[in-house]
Design a protein around this motif. Structure first.
Motif, PDB file in Angstrom:
ATOM      1  N   LYS A 134       0.807  -1.225   0.000  1.00  0.00           N
ATOM      2  CA  LYS A 134       0.000   0.000   0.000  1.00  0.00           C
ATOM      3  C   LYS A 134       0.840   1.276   0.000  1.00  0.00           C
ATOM      4  O   LYS A 134       0.469   2.283   0.594  1.00  0.00           O
ATOM      5  CB  LYS A 134      -0.977   0.005   1.165  1.00  0.00           C
ATOM      6  N   GLY A 135       2.010   1.222  -0.642  1.00  0.00           N
ATOM      7  CA  GLY A 135       2.826   2.423  -0.799  1.00  0.00           C
ATOM      8  C   GLY A 135       3.509   2.916   0.459  1.00  0.00           C
ATOM      9  O   GLY A 135       3.886   4.075   0.555  1.00  0.00           O
ATOM     10  N   LYS A 136       3.683   2.045   1.420  1.00  0.00           N
ATOM     11  CA  LYS A 136       4.336   2.420   2.673  1.00  0.00           C
ATOM     12  C   LYS A 136       5.837   2.157   2.582  1.00  0.00           C
ATOM     13  O   LYS A 136       6.286   1.279   1.861  1.00  0.00           O
ATOM     14  CB  LYS A 136       3.746   1.640   3.862  1.00  0.00           C
ATOM     15  N   LEU A 137       6.590   2.933   3.330  1.00  0.00           N
ATOM     16  CA  LEU A 137       8.046   2.802   3.384  1.00  0.00           C
ATOM     17  C   LEU A 137       8.497   2.722   4.835  1.00  0.00           C
ATOM     18  O   LEU A 137       7.895   3.354   5.702  1.00  0.00           O
ATOM     19  CB  LEU A 137       8.714   4.013   2.726  1.00  0.00           C
ATOM     20  N   LYS A 138       9.566   1.975   5.059  1.00  0.00           N
ATOM     21  CA  LYS A 138      10.122   1.883   6.410  1.00  0.00           C
ATOM     22  C   LYS A 138      11.639   1.926   6.317  1.00  0.00           C
ATOM     23  O   LYS A 138      12.251   1.165   5.571  1.00  0.00           O
ATOM     24  CB  LYS A 138       9.679   0.591   7.092  1.00  0.00           C
ATOM     25  N   VAL A 139      12.230   2.830   7.102  1.00  0.00           N
ATOM     26  CA  VAL A 139      13.682   2.937   7.165  1.00  0.00           C
ATOM     27  C   VAL A 139      14.163   1.997   8.267  1.00  0.00           C
ATOM     28  O   VAL A 139      13.728   2.128   9.412  1.00  0.00           O
ATOM     29  CB  VAL A 139      14.124   4.388   7.467  1.00  0.00           C
ATOM     30  N   PRO A 140      15.038   1.037   7.950  1.00  0.00           N
ATOM     31  CA  PRO A 140      15.528   0.129   8.982  1.00  0.00           C
ATOM     32  C   PRO A 140      16.229   0.890  10.118  1.00  0.00           C
ATOM     33  O   PRO A 140      16.888   1.909   9.880  1.00  0.00           O
ATOM     34  CB  PRO A 140      16.528  -0.763   8.242  1.00  0.00           C
ATOM     35  N   GLU A 141      16.059   0.409  11.336  1.00  0.00           N
ATOM     36  CA  GLU A 141      16.674   1.049  12.507  1.00  0.00           C
ATOM     37  C   GLU A 141      18.192   1.130  12.360  1.00  0.00           C
ATOM     38  O   GLU A 141      18.815   2.082  12.804  1.00  0.00           O
ATOM     39  CB  GLU A 141      16.317   0.281  13.785  1.00  0.00           C
ATOM     40  N   SER A 142      18.790   0.124  11.730  1.00  0.00           N
ATOM     41  CA  SER A 142      20.253   0.080  11.618  1.00  0.00           C
ATOM     42  C   SER A 142      20.801   0.996  10.521  1.00  0.00           C
ATOM     43  O   SER A 142      22.012   1.139  10.383  1.00  0.00           O
ATOM     44  CB  SER A 142      20.703  -1.354  11.346  1.00  0.00           C
ATOM     45  N   LEU A 143      19.916   1.619   9.749  1.00  0.00           N
ATOM     46  CA  LEU A 143      20.353   2.457   8.632  1.00  0.00           C
ATOM     47  C   LEU A 143      20.506   3.910   9.071  1.00  0.00           C
ATOM     48  O   LEU A 143      19.571   4.518   9.577  1.00  0.00           O
ATOM     49  CB  LEU A 143      19.356   2.372   7.478  1.00  0.00           C
ATOM     50  N   ASP A 144      21.697   4.454   8.854  1.00  0.00           N
ATOM     51  CA  ASP A 144      21.972   5.850   9.166  1.00  0.00           C
ATOM     52  C   ASP A 144      22.047   6.625   7.853  1.00  0.00           C
ATOM     53  O   ASP A 144      23.037   6.540   7.130  1.00  0.00           O
ATOM     54  CB  ASP A 144      23.280   5.965   9.954  1.00  0.00           C
ATOM     55  N   LEU A 145      20.997   7.375   7.553  1.00  0.00           N
ATOM     56  CA  LEU A 145      20.929   8.108   6.290  1.00  0.00           C
ATOM     57  C   LEU A 145      21.820   9.340   6.262  1.00  0.00           C
ATOM     58  O   LEU A 145      21.985   9.971   5.224  1.00  0.00           O
ATOM     59  CB  LEU A 145      19.480   8.516   6.001  1.00  0.00           C
ATOM     60  N   SER A 146      22.427   9.671   7.384  1.00  0.00           N
ATOM     61  CA  SER A 146      23.282  10.864   7.421  1.00  0.00           C
ATOM     62  C   SER A 146      24.522  10.708   6.534  1.00  0.00           C
ATOM     63  O   SER A 146      25.172  11.696   6.221  1.00  0.00           O
ATOM     64  CB  SER A 146      23.680  11.199   8.854  1.00  0.00           C
ATOM     65  N   ILE A 147      24.827   9.481   6.108  1.00  0.00           N
ATOM     66  CA  ILE A 147      25.971   9.293   5.200  1.00  0.00           C
ATOM     67  C   ILE A 147      25.765  10.070   3.910  1.00  0.00           C
ATOM     68  O   ILE A 147      26.710  10.538   3.304  1.00  0.00           O
ATOM     69  CB  ILE A 147      26.232   7.808   4.886  1.00  0.00           C
ATOM     70  N   PHE A 148      24.503  10.219   3.480  1.00  0.00           N
ATOM     71  CA  PHE A 148      24.208  10.989   2.277  1.00  0.00           C
ATOM     72  C   PHE A 148      24.324  12.479   2.538  1.00  0.00           C
ATOM     73  O   PHE A 148      24.650  13.245   1.649  1.00  0.00           O
ATOM     74  CB  PHE A 148      22.802  10.689   1.767  1.00  0.00           C
ATOM     75  N   LEU A 149      24.028  12.881   3.745  1.00  0.00           N
ATOM     76  CA  LEU A 149      24.040  14.305   4.072  1.00  0.00           C
ATOM     77  C   LEU A 149      25.460  14.818   4.258  1.00  0.00           C
ATOM     78  O   LEU A 149      25.712  16.006   4.122  1.00  0.00           O
ATOM     79  CB  LEU A 149      23.222  14.556   5.342  1.00  0.00           C
ATOM     80  N   GLU A 150      26.392  13.920   4.560  1.00  0.00           N
ATOM     81  CA  GLU A 150      27.789  14.319   4.740  1.00  0.00           C
ATOM     82  C   GLU A 150      28.435  14.668   3.408  1.00  0.00           C
ATOM     83  O   GLU A 150      29.300  15.524   3.335  1.00  0.00           O
ATOM     84  CB  GLU A 150      28.579  13.191   5.409  1.00  0.00           C
ATOM     85  N   ASP A 151      28.012  14.015   2.346  1.00  0.00           N
ATOM     86  CA  ASP A 151      28.555  14.268   1.010  1.00  0.00           C
ATOM     87  C   ASP A 151      27.895  15.525   0.463  1.00  0.00           C
ATOM     88  O   ASP A 151      26.704  15.556   0.208  1.00  0.00           O
ATOM     89  CB  ASP A 151      28.264  13.078   0.093  1.00  0.00           C
ATOM     90  N   ASN A 152      28.662  16.582   0.296  1.00  0.00           N
ATOM     91  CA  ASN A 152      28.109  17.862  -0.125  1.00  0.00           C
ATOM     92  C   ASN A 152      27.873  17.950  -1.626  1.00  0.00           C
ATOM     93  O   ASN A 152      27.362  18.935  -2.105  1.00  0.00           O
ATOM     94  CB  ASN A 152      29.039  19.009   0.298  1.00  0.00           C
ATOM     95  N   GLU A 153      28.252  16.939  -2.377  1.00  0.00           N
ATOM     96  CA  GLU A 153      28.116  16.993  -3.826  1.00  0.00           C
ATOM     97  C   GLU A 153      26.752  16.448  -4.246  1.00  0.00           C
ATOM     98  O   GLU A 153      26.433  15.291  -4.033  1.00  0.00           O
ATOM     99  CB  GLU A 153      29.218  16.159  -4.484  1.00  0.00           C
ATOM    100  N   PHE A 154      25.924  17.303  -4.782  1.00  0.00           N
ATOM    101  CA  PHE A 154      24.641  16.865  -5.319  1.00  0.00           C
ATOM    102  C   PHE A 154      24.262  17.767  -6.476  1.00  0.00           C
ATOM    103  O   PHE A 154      24.827  18.830  -6.663  1.00  0.00           O
ATOM    104  CB  PHE A 154      23.545  16.836  -4.251  1.00  0.00           C
ATOM    105  N   VAL A 155      23.291  17.327  -7.237  1.00  0.00           N
ATOM    106  CA  VAL A 155      22.858  18.058  -8.418  1.00  0.00           C
ATOM    107  C   VAL A 155      21.493  18.668  -8.120  1.00  0.00           C
ATOM    108  O   VAL A 155      20.619  18.013  -7.574  1.00  0.00           O
ATOM    109  CB  VAL A 155      22.765  17.105  -9.634  1.00  0.00           C
ATOM    110  N   PHE A 156      21.312  19.932  -8.489  1.00  0.00           N
ATOM    111  CA  PHE A 156      20.030  20.592  -8.284  1.00  0.00           C
ATOM    112  C   PHE A 156      19.000  20.053  -9.264  1.00  0.00           C
ATOM    113  O   PHE A 156      19.320  19.741 -10.406  1.00  0.00           O
ATOM    114  CB  PHE A 156      20.160  22.104  -8.510  1.00  0.00           C
ATOM    115  N   SER A 157      17.754  19.969  -8.819  1.00  0.00           N
ATOM    116  CA  SER A 157      16.673  19.598  -9.729  1.00  0.00           C
ATOM    117  C   SER A 157      16.385  20.798 -10.642  1.00  0.00           C
ATOM    118  O   SER A 157      16.827  21.918 -10.382  1.00  0.00           O
ATOM    119  CB  SER A 157      15.415  19.234  -8.935  1.00  0.00           C
TER     120      SER A 157
END
Length: 124
Positions: free
Chosen positions: A59-82
């Motif tokens: 039903k379109g639900k999402l769950k982030v695992p407790e062991s997953l730290d998404l801050s690894i993506f936030l540490e990398d300052n390189e991203f492309v603007f939409s």
């Protein structure tokens, strides 16, 4: 490489560990299809780094695992603007900084092709 919209999805998921495609799309004023695409890309990046994936539930639900730290993506300052973000930035630059109104310079600043900048300017 994380795109601007994907970064916003990641920030949303950091706050809301259990959510749905529709809730993210509404919060970000995007389509659910765009959010599904971003979740797939985020999971691709996670799988390359051998990390747990964001769970896709019925039903379109999402769950982030407790062991997953998404801050690894936030540490990398390189991203492309939409495209939406680029257009907003270009509007501000046109208003406040006329010295950088050079397509080559703008493409370097925003890390996209000159054609993308031309298309964005046409959109404005």
């Amino acid at each position: 490489m994380v795109k601007g919209r994907m970064l916003n999805v990641i920030k949303y998921l950091e706050k809301h560990k259990e959510t749905g495609y529709r809730q993210i799309a509404e919060a970000m004023d995007e389509t659910t299809r765009a959010i599904r695409y971003d979740i797939d890309k985020i999971n691709d990046e996670l799988s390359l780094q051998k990390l747990p994936l964001i769970e896709k539930l019925p039903k379109g639900k999402l769950k982030v695992p407790e062991s997953l730290d998404l801050s690894i993506f936030l540490e990398d300052n390189e991203f492309v603007f939409s495209a939406k973000e680029r257009i907003k930035i270009l509007r501000l630059m046109i208003l406040f900084d006329t010295t950088n109104l050079n397509i080559r310079k703008l493409s370097e600043i925003l890390q996209v092709s000159r054609r993308s900048i031309q298309n964005d300017i046409e959109e404005i």
